[in-house]
Design a protein around this motif. Structure first.
Motif, mmCIF file in Angstrom:
data_model
loop_
_atom_site.group_PDB
_atom_site.id
_atom_site.type_symbol
_atom_site.label_atom_id
_atom_site.label_comp_id
_atom_site.label_asym_id
_atom_site.label_seq_id
_atom_site.Cartn_x
_atom_site.Cartn_y
_atom_site.Cartn_z
ATOM 1 N N HIS A 158 0.990 -1.025 -0.126
ATOM 2 C CA HIS A 158 0.145 -0.019 -0.149
ATOM 3 C C HIS A 158 1.052 1.214 -0.218
ATOM 4 O O HIS A 158 1.726 1.800 0.758
ATOM 5 N N GLU A 159 1.036 2.053 -1.336
ATOM 6 C CA GLU A 159 1.533 3.786 -0.831
ATOM 7 C C GLU A 159 0.852 4.538 0.110
ATOM 8 O O GLU A 159 -0.861 4.676 0.035
ATOM 9 N N ILE A 160 1.169 5.045 0.877
ATOM 10 C CA ILE A 160 0.780 5.820 1.393
ATOM 11 C C ILE A 160 2.144 7.764 1.500
ATOM 12 O O ILE A 160 2.960 7.498 1.857
ATOM 13 N N ALA A 161 1.104 8.519 0.904
ATOM 14 C CA ALA A 161 1.916 9.585 0.690
ATOM 15 C C ALA A 161 2.077 10.442 1.618
ATOM 16 O O ALA A 161 1.149 10.712 2.419
ATOM 17 N N ALA A 162 2.874 11.442 1.817
ATOM 18 C CA ALA A 162 3.548 12.101 2.969
ATOM 19 C C ALA A 162 3.897 13.276 2.587
ATOM 20 O O ALA A 162 4.731 13.194 1.410
ATOM 21 N N ALA A 163 3.466 14.508 2.933
ATOM 22 C CA ALA A 163 4.481 16.200 2.002
ATOM 23 C C ALA A 163 3.913 16.830 3.882
ATOM 24 O O ALA A 163 3.635 17.008 4.529
#
Length: 185
Positions: A158-163
């Motif tokens: 599962h890809e989780i984006a954080a910024a």
């Protein structure tokens, strides 16, 4: 062909510098400091005096900048603008040496040298474009955006984006770049 232009701001700075140099010359003549290399001290035999004629000439020319050209058909504005564009070229070379770290490389293969120069010129072109678009120097642009990151974490497929959250000034810079790209510039 010679062209001349007067600017009051340059005259103000020049006159202030002349006043400081004359003060140093007067101190040198009075013996309070050594003569060294002061252009307003006149040495005649063993006598030291302040060269008031040279001071008057310098004050009369304060704020006047001369431009020399061999172009006889071009107006003065064109010649003066061309000189000012030279300052931009010099700025680019200074930027390439410092901000872009374009230093000599020790490569013996011609392809490596050509590739290095092409990368530096491409970086210079991108840097100038960023400066024109954002109004920030490339150094300030990089310093401002360096701390902002966007990452993608892969956890069990599962890809989780954080910024990082962007500040208003950074968002404005990014928006300016997007608008310029959308306009096709």
């Amino acid at each position: 062909m010679f062209y001349y232009r007067y600017k009051a701001d340059n005259a103000r700075r020049t006159l202030r510098g002349i006043a400081q140099q004359v003060e140093k010359a007067e101190n040198a003549v009075a013996g309070r400091v050594s003569v060294k290399r002061n252009r307003f001290v006149k040495l005649t035999g063993g006598d030291k005096t302040v060269n008031r004629d040279l001071e008057a000439k310098a004050r009369a020319l304060a704020g006047i900048k001369g431009y020399v050209t061999n172009l006889t058909d071009e107006p003065a504005e064109f010649v003066i603008d061309a000189y000012h564009r030279l300052f931009e070229v010099e700025k680019s070379f200074r930027m390439s040496k410092s901000d872009l770290r374009a230093r000599p490389i020790y490569a013996r293969v011609r392809d490596s040298i050509d590739a290095h120069l092409q990368v530096v010129i491409a970086a210079l072109a991108v840097s100038r474009r960023v400066e024109d678009t954002t109004g920030l120097s490339i150094r300030k642009f990089v310093k401002t955006l360096r701390r902002y990151r966007e990452i993608i974490i892969n956890v069990d497929g599962h890809e989780i984006a954080a910024a990082d959250t962007l500040t208003d000034d950074v968002a404005a810079v990014i928006e300016a770049i997007k608008q310029r790209a959308a306009a096709g510039h």
